[in-house]
Design a protein around this motif. Structure first.
Motif, mmCIF file in Angstrom:
data_model
loop_
_atom_site.group_PDB
_atom_site.id
_atom_site.type_symbol
_atom_site.label_atom_id
_atom_site.label_comp_id
_atom_site.label_asym_id
_atom_site.label_seq_id
_atom_site.Cartn_x
_atom_site.Cartn_y
_atom_site.Cartn_z
ATOM 1 N N ILE A 205 21.552 93.193 -15.704
ATOM 2 C CA ILE A 205 21.723 93.503 -14.283
ATOM 3 C C ILE A 205 20.360 93.356 -13.637
ATOM 4 C CG2 ILE A 205 22.380 95.262 -12.590
ATOM 5 C CD1 ILE A 205 24.171 96.482 -14.779
ATOM 6 N N GLU A 206 20.273 92.455 -12.691
ATOM 7 C CA GLU A 206 18.996 92.181 -12.038
ATOM 8 C C GLU A 206 18.546 93.381 -11.215
ATOM 9 O OE1 GLU A 206 16.879 88.530 -9.579
ATOM 10 O OE2 GLU A 206 19.017 88.934 -9.248
ATOM 11 N N GLY A 207 17.252 93.629 -11.228
ATOM 12 C CA GLY A 207 16.710 94.722 -10.449
ATOM 13 C C GLY A 207 16.826 94.481 -8.961
ATOM 14 N N ASN A 208 16.861 95.574 -8.188
ATOM 15 C CA ASN A 208 17.042 95.437 -6.738
ATOM 16 C C ASN A 208 15.727 95.474 -5.967
ATOM 17 O OD1 ASN A 208 16.283 98.187 -6.432
ATOM 18 N ND2 ASN A 208 18.391 98.855 -6.764
ATOM 19 N N ASP A 209 14.601 95.600 -6.676
ATOM 20 C CA ASP A 209 13.295 95.600 -6.016
ATOM 21 C C ASP A 209 12.674 94.216 -6.163
ATOM 22 O OD1 ASP A 209 10.164 95.924 -6.213
ATOM 23 O OD2 ASP A 209 10.880 97.704 -5.153
#
Length: 343
Positions: free
Chosen positions: A124-128
């Motif tokens: 899951i790719e980070g949101n930052d």
């Protein structure tokens, strides 16, 4: 997992149930390997759920572990039909929960002589925009040894505690972050094959990711978390306790003491005997294993009675939920707060 000879018998660390129903689909043979949950099998958390202490639901954990540790999977030996069924089950769970494959597919394949093994890797790719380039790995091994010494006609070494329990925990955290999208850093959810052959799966993946120059921040492997420790002990312990500040930081993020020190861990050199070690060896970063098995609370290592009915699902559910704020704190810290103690 490698075994240690202690007091004349082999012990190891981190190193039963009825078969699930499989629906036959002749148009798509891979679908035949996946148990089909009904509404009564799996309960989904409410979309409004904000209390992390109740996010993971016991019935979901029980459903997944009972399938992975069922006789149908024949002990999940690497290269067997049983581990193929386990892999498809994990892939199906990842796909249903919008956890993307890290490679072209979920599988990271490797060879051990004539045996083909495969790790399952979702992410899951980070949101930052900045922190997403730093990676956290949560892992467990989903293989086991296939068969063990026959007892009353049973030869299947189901591997419920070792390590279907850790596998289910990683799957539950993957579902949590896929649902909440609360991770600033990118998280890889990695389930390894061939751990029982000497950490071959995790070793292959660690070297592969190192060759990609991955910016790996931390790695935690979860091993044998299906049974509780004594009430007088902390819920879990971490191997390589003195090597980094990870134990203190996880407890601070969780706002309670969850992981501690096990004297036998260092004496038995357990840090090097679980799937965290290849990542530490390749990247020289904080990479540890966490377990609730402490040599006093489970008698069925590599035994036909390591079955689902020996697991404490209330304990597992509590552990998985208590670890969420600890993991979230690590994944979302503004800087790399977890460091090796020699830095």
């Amino acid at each position: 997992m490698k075994k240690l000879l202690i007091v004349g018998c082999f012990i190891a660390f981190l190193i039963g149930c009825k078969s699930s129903t499989v629906v036959i689909n002749n148009d798509n043979p891979s679908e035949n390997l996946i148990p089909k949950p009904t509404k009564s099998d799996v309960i989904l958390p409410s979309p409004k759920t904000t209390d992390k202490s109740n996010y993971a639901i016991l019935k979901n954990i029980e459903f997944s572990l009972q399938y992975l540790a069922s006789d149908e999977l024949e002990g999940r030996n690497t290269g067997s039909e049983g581990i193929e069924k386990a892999a498809v089950f994990i892939e199906n769970q990842f796909n249903q929960n919008n956890i993307k494959p890290y490679f072209e597919t979920y599988r990271d394949s490797f060879n051990i002589e004539k045996i083909i093994g495969y790790n399952i890797v979702g992410f899951i790719e980070g949101n930052d925009p900045e922190l997403k380039n730093e990676i956290v790995i949560l892992g467990a091994h989903y293989d086991h040894i296939g068969t063990a010494e026959e007892i009353e006609g049973d030869v299947v070494a189901n591997g419920a505690n070792d390590d279907a329990s850790g596998t289910v925990a990683v799957m539950e955290w993957a579902k949590y972050f896929a649902k909440t999208k609360s991770n600033k850093r990118t998280v890889l959810f990695t389930l390894y094959a061939a751990e029982e052959m000497g950490l071959k799966g995790s070793g292959h993946l660690a070297e592969l990711l190192k060759a990609k120059n991955m910016d790996l921040y931390t790695m935690i492997n979860f091993e044998m978390i299906g049974v509780p420790r004594a009430d007088s002990e902390l819920m879990a312990y971490i191997t390589g306790f003195d090597l980094s500040n990870m134990p203190a930081k996880l407890n601070a993020y969780a706002n309670e003491e969850i992981v501690g020190f096990l004297p036998q861990a260092k004496a038995y050199n357990l840090f090097q005997r679980s799937d965290n070690f290849p990542f530490y060896n390749a990247f020289k970063i904080p990479a540890h294993a966490i377990s609730t098995f402490d040599f006093t609370n489970f008698d069925y290592y590599h035994h036909v009675d390591d079955e689902a009915d020996k697991m404490d699902f209330n304990h597992m559910t509590s552990f998985i939920n208590k670890m969420i704020p600890a993991l979230e704190g690590m994944i979302n810290a503004p800087t790399k707060e977890i460091k090796m103690n020699n830095e």
